[in-house]
Design a protein around this motif. Structure first.
Motif: not given
Length: 238
Positions: A51-52, A71, A78, A89, A93-94, A101, A105, A108
């Motif tokens: 997701a990152k 994170h 999030d 996140l 998710v991160y 996830a 992300a 956002e």
């Protein structure tokens, strides 16, 4: 003495059913997002991106630089913080490669793009946060004091202040829906997911949007309850 509670307020308050309905709506929305997220959090994206990774690629693709991806502890905590210019996140998710996830992300990142595209509703929402917070704290004391002292004008002021929360939620709803639409469009156009994976991410974001719908309905029911109580007290006063 100026006590204008109708007799049923002490024994049986029929308006309390509105609180129960609101609680059921909120509970359903909360369970729905948790269940939907859990379901699609078990399904990994074939891209292998976390997701990152996807958040960074989305912002780069949009020509947005300088926004940090960090994170934050917790589940579904999030959010995008425009003051610090950072997307945070959560634990699930991160570093996850799941469909859920990546969808969160992207959502956002949708908020980040809203700011950079000068999306008006998000600025309107943020401009009234201070007033809404004040109204949220002051509304119930004013409402209760107004009823106890028989000062219905004061009670009505309490309802008016509480209604600011409803206004805030009504503005927030399209902001969140717009961010999710941007997320789905970005994920589709960037080929970050297959079509079947995209459908899963969309279900997660729809479930998330329903929590905001539930918040609006719950606040609306609370306002209605307050007005019914004031109306009953007005009849008792007459």
């Amino acid at each position: 003495m100026g006590y204008y509670y109708p007799y049923y307020y002490y024994y049986y308050d029929p308006t309390f059913i509105l609180i129960i309905i609101g609680a059921i709506i909120s509970l359903f929305a909360s369970l729905n997002i948790k269940w939907t997220f859990f379901r699609y959090n078990k399904k990994r994206s074939t891209s292998g991106f976390t997701a990152k990774d996807v958040a960074e690629m989305i912002l780069s693709r949009a020509g947005i630089y300088g926004v940090r991806i960090e994170h934050i502890s917790g589940e579904l905590t999030d959010h995008y913080d425009p003051r610090a210019d950072v997307v945070r996140l959560s634990d699930s998710v991160y570093n996850s490669t799941s469909i859920a996830a990546i969808g969160v992300a992207a959502h956002e990142c949708g908020h980040v793009i809203q700011y950079h595209k000068n999306y008006k509703p998000i600025y309107i929402r943020n401009s009234i946060v201070g007033v809404v917070n004040f109204g949220s704290y002051a509304s119930m004391p004013l409402f209760m004091i107004g009823l106890i002292l028989g000062k219905l004008a004061l009670a009505k002021l309490g309802v008016l202040l509480f209604s600011l929360t409803l206004v805030f939620q009504l503005i927030t709803l399209p902001v969140e829906i717009n961010a999710s639409r941007r997320a789905i469009k970005i994920l589709s156009e960037g080929n970050y997911m297959r079509k079947d994976e995209l459908r899963g991410a969309k279900k997660v974001l729809i479930a998330a949007a329903l929590t905001y719908v539930a918040a609006v309905l719950t606040s609306l029911l609370q306002v209605l309850r307050f007005l019914l109580i004031i109306a009953a007290n007005s009849r008792e006063e007459d």
